[in-house]
Design an enzyme around this catalytic site. Sequence first.
Site, PDB file in Angstrom:
ATOM      1  CG  HIS A 151      80.999  97.876  37.677  1.00 24.56           C
ATOM      2  ND1 HIS A 151      79.774  98.087  38.262  1.00 24.56           N
ATOM      3  CD2 HIS A 151      80.756  97.263  36.495  1.00 24.56           C
ATOM      4  CE1 HIS A 151      78.828  97.635  37.452  1.00 24.56           C
ATOM      5  NE2 HIS A 151      79.395  97.128  36.383  1.00 24.56           N
ATOM      6  CE1 TYR A 204      85.626 104.014  38.964  1.00 16.14           C
ATOM      7  CE2 TYR A 204      86.516 102.858  37.060  1.00 16.14           C
ATOM      8  CZ  TYR A 204      85.798 102.837  38.239  1.00 16.14           C
ATOM      9  OH  TYR A 204      85.260 101.670  38.687  1.00 16.14           O
ATOM     10  NE  ARG A 252      82.898  99.635  42.461  1.00 10.24           N
ATOM     11  CZ  ARG A 252      82.966 100.446  41.402  1.00 10.24           C
ATOM     12  NH1 ARG A 252      81.870 100.882  40.827  1.00 10.24           N
ATOM     13  NH2 ARG A 252      84.127 100.810  40.909  1.00 10.24           N
TER      14      ARG A 252
END
Lengths: 367, 366
Positions: free
Chosen positions: B269, B278, B265
Amino acid sequence: MPTNPKTNRTGSRPTSRRAVARQLPHGLTAQQCREMYHKMVQIRHFEDHAAEAYAQAKVGGFLHLYIGEEAVAVGAIAAAREDDHILGHYRDHGYALARGCDVQACMAELFGRETGICHGRGGSMHLADAKRHFWGGHAIVGSHIPIGAGMAYAMQYLEEPLVVLDFFGDGATGNGIFHEGLNMAALWNLPVVFICENNLYGMGATLAEESPVSDMMIKAEGYTMPAVQCDGMDVLSVYGAVQQAAEHCRSGKGPFFVEALTYRFRGHSMADPELYRDKEEVRRWRELDPIPRFGDFLVQHRISSQQELAQVNEEAEAEMLEAVRFADASPWPDPSTAARGVYANPIDPEAAQEALTLAADPAPAAS
Amino acid sequence: MSEIELVSGPDAPGGELMAGVASVLGAPAAERRRSLRQLPQGLALRLYTAMARLRAFDERAVILQRQGTIGTYPPYYGEEAVQAASVLALDDRDWLFPTYRQNAVATLRGCPPESPLLLWRGNPAGWYDVHRYRTAPICVPVATNYPHAVGAAWGSRLRGESTVALAFGGDGSTSPGDFHEACNLAAVVVAPVIFLVTNNQWAISTPVQQQTKVTRLADKATAYGIPGVRVDSFDVFACYEAVAAAAARGRAGLGPTLIEAVGYRLGPHGTADEPSLYRDPERARLWAGMEPLGRAGAAMVDAGLTTLEALEEIRESAVAEMLLAGDQLEAVPVPELEEIADRVHLSTPWTLSPDHLREPSYPRAG
């Protein structure tokens, strides 16, 4: 002596007691074998009497008989430690008796009496005995799979050397909750043995109608979980598989999947006319009946004599007759205690009384 | 084409994770050129155009979110190859079951880009015609669209039609029970369905290693006795081949296929997410060179299929289209309260009827 083609075990007659011990598989003793036979016979007689009592309307709700599958519960539970945790589905009488739960209390539970193992509140599908680490029959298909994973997580967290045996059927493997439970168990390396009793039917659905693969152990590959298949009509085969699985779990290597190929001789429940399978199929499986099969093994290996086996059967029959008499004579639970055991923190009795009064006499609608 | 830095580590480009995935663009130059030149006439440009339009939509949507014109938005930067390849490899009669991250796929079937943008603006005018574009409404609850696709595919089979259904999903979506029930049932009833799982290694902030023990998600197919194939998610041509093959299987009555499109990715998100909290931003930078639009374009020019100028023209035209679409949004009237339950129920319950909602006693904000 004949050779059993399924187990490939020849019946050559040993000459001494020591030779007997050497010949027993999986490190089993003669005494352990006799106990396993005894447990299977107990279950068979218990189920026969449960069926009779059900026909006499002494048992309410549903009744699912374990007849034919006795070797699975007995072999698996014998292979575990006495304090390993057990969970199962609604066809649960076999687990209770194999774990050594009180026979009279189990029968009384079916009868819904206060003396039942759950004080008559659970019935046939919800036998449980916390002090024996038997956490119950669960009526909702697959619901206990993540519960078993959770209990295993607790054992891992508390660093207790106990494993969980979680029994379910082939039909349960189509459930999403099966997937979630196995996924987490594999990911977190939890000490749980998933034992799938593949009896070829999910109620009236054949295996082909419910599962794309006929071997349930293939499903473990989706979680990189080790798996083994055993003959569920042979108590020694089940014992060996679960012994291997439990050792694996106890040594911290994560979950293990055991598929036991078995068959229920009776219908799914007492209300099942069995229109989905033919009698010839049932007859063929009955030839593999695990009780006489193991009885032959005991006799061939001079562990028990025919007379001793007959006596085990007679004693079990007498024990079950007594259990039925006990259940019949037991009192019904007091209706005012119906909420006992439902909530961890019992509800306020006054509030409950108020709610009951309201329910009995609803206030007139506001005009 | 930019140089892709190969680093050690299983989840980096060129690492273990990508080993053995089907790839056209990853092949040696001569083989890659030959493959591209053998494509049907115009296909490469159509794939490029579709990706360019998806990219322009996504970039415009992020700007509109920052401006406050639309609400929260899940960017799909880097996933354009998977989406464009799926739509083009399927027939227009085939069903698509997108999640929030494929929110603009219907625009590749003629749906005006204003529709999905209005959806994110909370305007019911954003509901596109599901039957016209054969694209189901987007599903936000993870994995819920898998059983929907199975139902559509099974229905098509029972009616003797030759249409297939494709459901999109991510690595995180393989954990909920819905995924399992969908795969299980699809395999049992031999439904012509394609489960297209983009393994971008992150389920919001949960890395795939904390999601499941399986390292190759395609291996989950074994449990259902169906084929599981792995493909480079940044390679539009490889994705096209994989979806086309799975669709052909479905149409031939051979049942479902699980496709794992492997990648990373590249973005956050959602517009309310800050991935640097993170995950190591350096890792995302390693993958940035795999970005599918530029990668495909460079290979097409290299193979002599087109020119840099022609590609630029395609991109500019897509940007202009999406700019225009974004400009339309504020002119669309704010919905009436009575429209709130439109298209929610087959027959609207009285509690949500316009009459009831107009009652003076009905609680209102402010």
